[in-house]
Design a protein around this motif. Structure first.
Motif, PDB file in Angstrom:
ATOM      1  N   ILE A 115       0.830  -1.248   0.019  1.00 18.04           N
ATOM      2  CA  ILE A 115      -0.069   0.078   0.036  1.00 18.04           C
ATOM      3  C   ILE A 115       0.956   1.176  -0.084  1.00 18.04           C
ATOM      4  N   LEU A 116       1.957   1.202   0.724  1.00 16.52           N
ATOM      5  CA  LEU A 116       2.763   2.318   0.990  1.00 16.52           C
ATOM      6  C   LEU A 116       3.719   2.478  -0.269  1.00 16.52           C
ATOM      7  N   ARG A 117       4.289   1.507  -0.792  1.00 17.64           N
ATOM      8  CA  ARG A 117       4.934   1.546  -2.215  1.00 17.64           C
ATOM      9  C   ARG A 117       4.099   1.989  -3.354  1.00 17.64           C
ATOM     10  N   THR A 118       2.938   1.461  -3.547  1.00 18.37           N
ATOM     11  CA  THR A 118       2.198   1.785  -4.734  1.00 18.37           C
ATOM     12  C   THR A 118       1.503   3.261  -4.562  1.00 18.37           C
ATOM     13  N   LEU A 119       1.060   3.422  -3.432  1.00 16.42           N
ATOM     14  CA  LEU A 119       0.267   4.435  -3.006  1.00 16.42           C
ATOM     15  C   LEU A 119      -0.969   4.641  -3.805  1.00 16.42           C
ATOM     16  N   VAL A 120      -1.388   3.378  -3.913  1.00 16.81           N
ATOM     17  CA  VAL A 120      -3.073   3.109  -4.240  1.00 16.81           C
ATOM     18  C   VAL A 120      -3.766   3.795  -3.213  1.00 16.81           C
ATOM     19  N   LYS A 121      -5.132   4.172  -3.591  1.00 17.10           N
ATOM     20  CA  LYS A 121      -6.225   4.572  -2.842  1.00 17.10           C
ATOM     21  C   LYS A 121      -6.889   3.804  -2.305  1.00 17.10           C
ATOM     22  N   ASP A 122      -7.499   2.867  -2.950  1.00 20.62           N
ATOM     23  CA  ASP A 122      -8.265   1.749  -2.500  1.00 20.62           C
ATOM     24  C   ASP A 122      -7.909   0.452  -2.321  1.00 20.62           C
ATOM     25  N   VAL A 123      -8.428  -0.579  -1.515  1.00 19.58           N
ATOM     26  CA  VAL A 123      -8.108  -2.001  -1.624  1.00 19.58           C
ATOM     27  C   VAL A 123      -9.482  -2.655  -1.708  1.00 19.58           C
ATOM     28  N   SER A 155      -8.332   4.033   5.306  1.00 17.34           N
ATOM     29  CA  SER A 155      -9.115   5.178   5.528  1.00 17.34           C
ATOM     30  C   SER A 155      -8.292   6.484   5.906  1.00 17.34           C
ATOM     31  N   HIS A 156      -7.211   6.230   6.652  1.00 19.13           N
ATOM     32  CA  HIS A 156      -6.448   7.206   6.981  1.00 19.13           C
ATOM     33  C   HIS A 156      -5.873   7.838   5.770  1.00 19.13           C
ATOM     34  N   LEU A 157      -5.504   7.147   4.863  1.00 17.23           N
ATOM     35  CA  LEU A 157      -5.078   7.728   3.298  1.00 17.23           C
ATOM     36  C   LEU A 157      -6.202   8.283   2.556  1.00 17.23           C
ATOM     37  N   GLY A 158      -7.536   8.088   2.930  1.00 16.51           N
ATOM     38  CA  GLY A 158      -8.403   8.642   2.300  1.00 16.51           C
ATOM     39  C   GLY A 158      -9.100   7.773   1.460  1.00 16.51           C
ATOM     40  N   GLY A 159      -8.698   6.414   1.484  1.00 16.14           N
ATOM     41  CA  GLY A 159      -9.102   5.432   0.508  1.00 16.14           C
ATOM     42  C   GLY A 159     -10.295   4.517   1.330  1.00 16.14           C
ATOM     43  N   THR A 160     -10.894   3.659   0.352  1.00 15.32           N
ATOM     44  CA  THR A 160     -11.987   2.725   0.795  1.00 15.32           C
ATOM     45  C   THR A 160     -11.445   1.433   0.576  1.00 15.32           C
TER      46      THR A 160
END
Lengths: 114, 148
Positions: A36-44, A70-75
């Motif tokens: 998640i941190l490497r790719t900086l995706v928003k949602d999983v 959710s901290h990173l603003g994703g769903t």
């Protein structure tokens, strides 16, 4: 336990197969968080449809990733269309724990916007 | 009516997380002798896994030099699995059995272990003494067998 991670645009698809218990939960969360941190995706989206075992360690893995995402603003999404008889058991455990008050159910990847 | 015990086993293994799967395989293999449904076996596997994980994480705080004892007793239409540790014990068993109660939220423990054990078994007894250990007894009736 095996983890397959695939990226589609802003979505990280996390397919976990085999047995998910406390023994493998640490490794699973480390690998997912790194991705998640490497790719900086928003949602999983989690695909647990081919698990052959899961206990409350699965709840911890899902809720922990939900917090990060959710901290990173994703769903955080969860695929609900499993065909195995064991998958019903997985759903029973997750419903019991109230996981879907936080994590969105989806029938297919299309629903996650890809 | 009391029923006769038809089979049993007693095993001791170190409190290593690898043994969570070993414990549930052993218990479910014995239960399979009665030919219950897959769903009933899944319930038992989950309950046993929670009990053994509790010993490892909470009872022994991940000290794998300690031992867990598991006793499986088979009756005509049910199994009783007893999981015993000599760990730190639980000060307030009633509180510990409440959904979402956990002493270890930083490590993403859900606090659902006892709730799951309860939901997936027919009877759950927990006996514990601080600094002595904990005994968890899970009774799973195989209703599909339609006896008793």
């Amino acid at each position: 336990m095996e983890l397959e991670m695939k990226r589609k645009g802003n979505l990280l698809i996390l397919k976990v197969t085999g047995e998910l218990d406390h023994h493998c939960a640490d490794e699973l969360r480390r690998r997912i968080d790194r991705e998640i941190l490497r790719t900086l995706v928003k949602d999983v989206v989690f695909d647990f449809t081919e698990l052959t075992f899961m206990d409350s360690a699965g709840i911890g893995v899902l809720m922990g990733r939900y917090r990060t995402v959710s901290h990173l603003g994703g769903t955080t999404w969860f695929l609900t269309e499993g065909k195995t008889s064991y998958f019903k058991h997985v759903m029973k455990i997750l419903e019991m724990a109230g996981v879907f008050n936080y994590i969105h159910k989806c029938k297919s990847l299309k629903e996650c916007g890809v | 009516m009391t029923m006769d015990r038809t089979n049993y086993m007693r095993v001791v293994f170190p409190a290593k997380s690898e043994n969570e799967s070993l414990a549930r395989i052993l218990a479910s293999s014995m239960a399979a002798q009665l030919d219950p449904t897959l769903e009933e076996i899944s319930d038992l596997r989950t309950a046993v896994s929670e009990a053994v994980t509790n010993c490892i994480i909470h009872g022994y705080k991940l000290d794998s030099s300690k031992e867990i004892e598991m006793i499986c007793e088979l009756y005509e239409n049910y199994i009783v699995v007893t999981v015993v540790d000599q760990g730190c014990g639980i000060a307030d068993v009633q509180l510990a059995r409440k959904p979402l109660y956990t002493t270890d939220p930083e490590n993403e423990r859900s606090g659902m272990g006892f709730t799951i054990m309860e939901s997936f078994s027919d009877e759950l007894d927990v006996e514990s003494a601080v600094n002595k250990g904990t005994i968890v007894r899970i009774k799973k009736i195989f209703h599909s067998l339609g006896k008793g």
